[in-house]
Design an enzyme around this catalytic site. Structure first.
Site, mmCIF file in Angstrom:
data_model
loop_
_atom_site.group_PDB
_atom_site.id
_atom_site.type_symbol
_atom_site.label_atom_id
_atom_site.label_comp_id
_atom_site.label_asym_id
_atom_site.label_seq_id
_atom_site.Cartn_x
_atom_site.Cartn_y
_atom_site.Cartn_z
ATOM 1 N N GLY A 208 0.830 -1.204 0.000
ATOM 2 C CA GLY A 208 0.000 0.000 0.000
ATOM 3 C C GLY A 208 0.858 1.245 0.000
ATOM 4 O O GLY A 208 2.040 1.203 -0.337
ATOM 5 N N ASN A 209 0.267 2.358 0.394
ATOM 6 C CA ASN A 209 1.006 3.617 0.486
ATOM 7 C C ASN A 209 0.418 4.457 1.605
ATOM 8 O O ASN A 209 -0.508 4.041 2.298
ATOM 9 C CB ASN A 209 0.985 4.360 -0.861
ATOM 10 N N HIS A 210 0.957 5.664 1.781
ATOM 11 C CA HIS A 210 0.612 6.496 2.940
ATOM 12 C C HIS A 210 -0.561 7.439 2.695
ATOM 13 O O HIS A 210 -0.817 8.318 3.523
ATOM 14 C CB HIS A 210 1.829 7.321 3.364
ATOM 15 N N SER A 211 -1.281 7.296 1.608
ATOM 16 C CA SER A 211 -2.382 8.218 1.330
ATOM 17 C C SER A 211 -3.430 8.168 2.441
ATOM 18 O O SER A 211 -3.877 7.097 2.837
ATOM 19 C CB SER A 211 -3.033 7.871 -0.012
ATOM 20 N N ALA A 276 -4.439 7.389 -4.700
ATOM 21 C CA ALA A 276 -3.053 6.952 -4.894
ATOM 22 C C ALA A 276 -3.088 5.439 -5.135
ATOM 23 O O ALA A 276 -2.881 4.637 -4.222
ATOM 24 C CB ALA A 276 -2.214 7.288 -3.670
#
Length: 400
Positions: A208-211, A276
């Site tokens: 995943g990512n930090h969005s 994102a």
């Protein structure tokens, strides 16, 4: 916009009742005519004299006014108002209104009112999250009432979370948007993708990512306030717009987001791709948790569909699409390349090199490019203000 509008403010027993004084002041300064109803328990938190002085009208709390010797007609109050605004709305009053109980002037006026009713709850976070309160709010919304959702922050109990009444300035903005005769996106359908996507490695792990989804949520509210019918497709986030006025679809993976976006985009006027989305996903994911076995473990990644690019290929002539580019180097060139490759009409560039921009912040700093080689530079602002700037550019593009 509020000049001459008749607003009936109903104040319930809550520590947030002190905010009602600021709210009355703001409404009166905007030219609104304000009358106040108070429950008897509200008088424990703020005096009728304060609200009477600020509103320049007598405060109503009982059916029979002993001082004047007059009967207070709940029907006349309900017919007088252009809007009935219940702020703060306590858990007790929400329960009464949801179930048609009528044991005080406020609830009697509510049952008699023919105007739109806006409700701004205030209570501790456990009370706000309780299934009974949620069910009462859902029932009130099913009656056609409108929710000004409680905000996150420090509560009177010392806890922190959702439950505090929306700030008076935010309530004022909601009322103004609600009463606006012509809004720039009135009658338009807007689809927004937001947040991260989670691509499963096994039953418990993901890529995943930090969005945080905060920018997408701000855009959803700004589009709604501009008159649009909004479909909000979001990955796993805590930042969600109020679901009474916005259709929310929660997904996890890029594939799920793509499927949901395809369906909603078909009859949309505007697509805003603020999510994102993970560029890659594991070729193989495990249904159970993969245990360590003392050996290295490799994951083969394959590309996810590019949602914005795929939908941009087939967009109708009168559809507008908006993208976002979060860049770290060659920022302008990369943003303009995305504008062309994904057939965007507008793209908002923000840089991780700018302090206060990027993931998780309450602020953002963007430069917006359009397909006509124009660009618009905006200073660092709150994400709500950035969203309003982008909505104005969308409206301009639609009009063009």
């Amino acid at each position: 916009m509020l000049a001459g509008k008749k607003i009936l403010l109903a104040v319930c027993g809550s520590i947030a009742a002190y905010k009602s004084a600021f709210l009355v002041r703001l409404l009166v300064k905007k030219g609104a005519k304000v009358q106040v109803i108070m429950t008897n328990s509200a008088k424990d938190f703020i005096t009728p004299l304060t609200l009477s002085t600020l509103s320049k009208n007598p405060v109503h709390s009982d059916f029979f006014e002993e001082k004047s010797g007059q009967w207070q007609s709940h029907v006349e109050l309900g017919l007088w108002a252009d809007i009935m605004l219940i702020a703060p709305a306590s858990a007790n009053t929400l329960a009464k209104l949801a179930n048609g109980l009528c044991d005080n002037l406020l609830s009697a006026v509510y049952l008699s009112a023919r105007c739109p009713i806006l409700i701004a709850p205030a209570m501790d976070l456990d009370m706000y999250q309780h299934p009974a309160t949620k069910a009462n709010i859902d029932r009130l919304l099913s009656f056609g009432n409108h929710l000004i959702d409680a905000e996150d922050g420090e509560l009177a109990s010392g806890l922190s979370g959702q439950g505090r009444m929306a700030d008076p300035e935010n309530i004022l903005a909601y009322v103004e948007a609600f009463l606006a005769p012509e809004r720039p996106l009135s009658g338009k359908k807007v689809v927004i993708t937001s947040g991260p996507t989670h691509e499963a490695i096994d039953a418990v792990r993901f890529i995943g990512n930090h969005s945080s989804g905060k920018m997408g949520a701000a855009l959803a509210e700004a589009c709604r306030d501009a008159g649009a019918k909004v479909t909000f497709i979001t990955g796993p986030v805590h930042a969600l717009p109020p679901n009474n006025t916005i259709s929310i679809q929660q997904v996890k993976s890029a594939g799920e987001m793509f499927e949901a976006a395809q369906k909603s985009f078909k009859d949309a006027d505007v697509g805003i791709f603020a999510a994102a989305v993970s560029d890659y996903r594991p070729k193989e994911s495990y249904s159970n948790k993969k245990k360590k076995d003392g050996h290295s473990f490799s994951i083969e990644l394959i590309e996810n569909p590019d949602i914005a690019a795929e939908l941009g290929k087939n967009k109708r002539k009168n559809q507008i699409t908006v993208g976002f580019a979060l860049e770290t180097d060659q920022e302008q060139q990369n943003a303009q390349k995305k504008l062309q490759n994904k057939n965007f009409d507008l793209i908002a560039l923000n840089s991780l090199n700018d302090e206060g921009a990027g993931f998780a912040h309450e602020t953002n700093k963007v430069t917006v490019f359009d397909r006509h080689n124009n660009h618009y530079d905006f200073e660092l602002k709150s994400k709500k203000e950035v969203a309003s700037d982008i909505v104005n550019l969308i409206a301009k593009e639609l009009n063009a």
